[in-house]
Scaffold this motif. Sequence first.
Motif, short mmCIF file in Angstrom:
data_model
loop_
_atom_site.label_atom_id
_atom_site.label_comp_id
_atom_site.label_asym_id
_atom_site.label_seq_id
_atom_site.Cartn_x
_atom_site.Cartn_y
_atom_site.Cartn_z
N SER A 26 1.12 -1.50 -0.15
CA SER A 26 0.30 0.40 0.17
C SER A 26 0.39 0.71 -0.05
CB SER A 26 -0.72 0.17 1.76
OG SER A 26 -1.68 1.47 1.32
N PRO A 27 0.44 2.38 -0.60
CA PRO A 27 1.66 3.56 -0.61
C PRO A 27 1.01 4.09 0.57
CG PRO A 27 -0.62 3.92 -1.57
CD PRO A 27 -0.60 2.19 -2.09
N TRP A 28 0.13 4.02 1.31
CA TRP A 28 -0.02 4.42 2.97
C TRP A 28 0.57 3.93 3.93
CZ3 TRP A 28 -3.61 8.80 3.06
CH2 TRP A 28 -4.65 8.66 1.54
N ASN A 29 1.59 5.33 4.40
CA ASN A 29 2.20 5.08 5.48
C ASN A 29 2.00 6.14 6.72
OD1 ASN A 29 4.39 3.40 4.49
ND2 ASN A 29 5.48 5.09 3.69
N VAL A 30 1.15 5.72 8.05
CA VAL A 30 0.49 6.35 8.70
C VAL A 30 0.80 5.12 10.40
CG1 VAL A 30 -1.70 6.30 10.34
CG2 VAL A 30 -1.54 6.12 7.48
N GLY A 31 1.13 7.03 10.66
CA GLY A 31 1.77 6.32 12.72
C GLY A 31 1.43 7.28 13.09
N VAL A 32 0.90 6.28 14.71
CA VAL A 32 0.04 6.99 15.85
C VAL A 32 0.88 7.06 16.96
CG1 VAL A 32 -1.96 7.30 16.88
CG2 VAL A 32 -2.01 6.15 14.34
N ALA A 33 0.77 7.79 17.72
CA ALA A 33 1.67 7.64 19.14
C ALA A 33 0.77 8.12 20.00
CB ALA A 33 2.89 8.31 19.29
N TYR A 34 0.01 7.51 21.53
CA TYR A 34 -0.77 7.98 22.47
C TYR A 34 -0.30 7.92 23.65
CZ TYR A 34 -4.79 8.51 25.23
OH TYR A 34 -5.83 8.29 26.58
N ARG A 35 -0.19 8.64 24.59
CA ARG A 35 0.79 9.15 25.86
C ARG A 35 -0.59 8.59 27.38
NH1 ARG A 35 4.94 9.28 29.42
NH2 ARG A 35 5.96 9.70 27.48
N ILE A 36 -0.97 7.46 27.76
CA ILE A 36 -2.42 7.53 28.61
C ILE A 36 -1.88 8.29 29.67
CG2 ILE A 36 -3.04 5.57 30.32
CD1 ILE A 36 -2.09 3.40 28.94
N PRO A 37 -3.07 8.87 29.67
CA PRO A 37 -2.63 10.25 30.95
C PRO A 37 -2.60 9.61 32.76
CG PRO A 37 -4.87 10.38 30.34
CD PRO A 37 -3.90 9.03 29.40
N ASP A 38 -1.82 10.63 33.15
CA ASP A 38 -1.38 10.16 34.24
C ASP A 38 -0.10 8.70 34.09
OD1 ASP A 38 -2.85 12.65 34.61
OD2 ASP A 38 -4.32 11.19 35.88
N THR A 39 0.19 8.40 33.48
CA THR A 39 1.36 7.04 33.52
C THR A 39 2.16 7.66 32.79
OG1 THR A 39 -0.17 6.05 31.42
CG2 THR A 39 -0.91 5.54 33.52
N ASN A 40 3.07 6.82 32.37
CA ASN A 40 3.91 6.78 31.97
C ASN A 40 4.67 5.96 30.46
OD1 ASN A 40 5.77 8.89 33.94
ND2 ASN A 40 6.76 6.65 34.67
N PHE A 41 3.07 5.03 30.70
CA PHE A 41 2.94 4.64 29.22
C PHE A 41 2.58 5.36 27.90
CE2 PHE A 41 1.86 1.57 32.96
CZ PHE A 41 2.57 0.29 32.65
#
Length: 305
Positions: free
Chosen positions: A242-257
């Motif tokens: 596929s020509p699509w390249n998608v990246g997502v990043a999410y930090r869980i609130p009040d945590t270090n994850f």
Amino acid sequence: MRACLFAIAAISSMGASSAFHSSRNSASAPPSFLLSIRGGANEYEAKFEGVKAGVIEKAANKIEEARRKIVDEGTIIPDFGAKADAICSAAIEEFAKSAPSEAEGSASSSAYARKLQELESSLDAPLQVLYLRQLSLLREQALSSYKSASKASDASDYEAMLAADSQFLRAAESSTRKSSSWTYEADRSHLQSIMSEFATTHKKLTETQVKSSQQQSTAMQFLQHQQQMIQQLQMQLYGQSSPWNVGVAYRIPDTNFNLQGSYQQGRANLQLSCVPDEYAPMLGPNGFTNGVGPGNLGLSLNLSI
């Protein structure tokens, strides 16, 4: 009779002896006109020497001024040859005007000619030293012009060498006395030798840079070819990507994850990491928001066509 012969012989012997001593004394004594000539020559030579010393002292001021400019200040004097000729000509004219009139005879004439030659030699020697120093300055100036021309323009080294040599030749000609044995051939040969060595070194450096660029270009072409082969193998194994390249990043609130997800070339990747938030004390206990928002959500999109 015999006594008379002895008496006559004795008288003749005494006369011959007195005549011999008289002629010997007259031959050993120099004539009076020779003494007068020698004394006159020495007198004229002393007068010529005094006039020569005065003329040299006056010309020394102009020579000292030229020495300060060339040696102390390192400045090139334009038309130095004509100015040196003018100094010598003015000194010779002043000597001719100030010298006493010549007496009849070759002795005074030879003394005058000898002192005149000594005068010109005394002035020519320090001027020639300044001339050699000026040639050194002209050589450095021409070499600097050659280096600047060879770097700043697209002209060849040969053309830059010709221009620098012509520049040195014109300046050296104007710095040389016309009526002297001064020559600049040695300095010109030295300049040409330095420029030739510099051109050879510059040529080798350019060839090395060209070879290095060619090697880098060849390496890049090889890497591109390898990348194309890898892409072709991936297409054969996984099909059309596929020509699509998608990246997502999410930090869980009040945590270090920190949760990261990506979709690239038809494959999805999910990653969970524990990364302390260094800026949490600055943002407060809950950060900017309590939910999903711009403060704790990152999104990247890359489309390959």
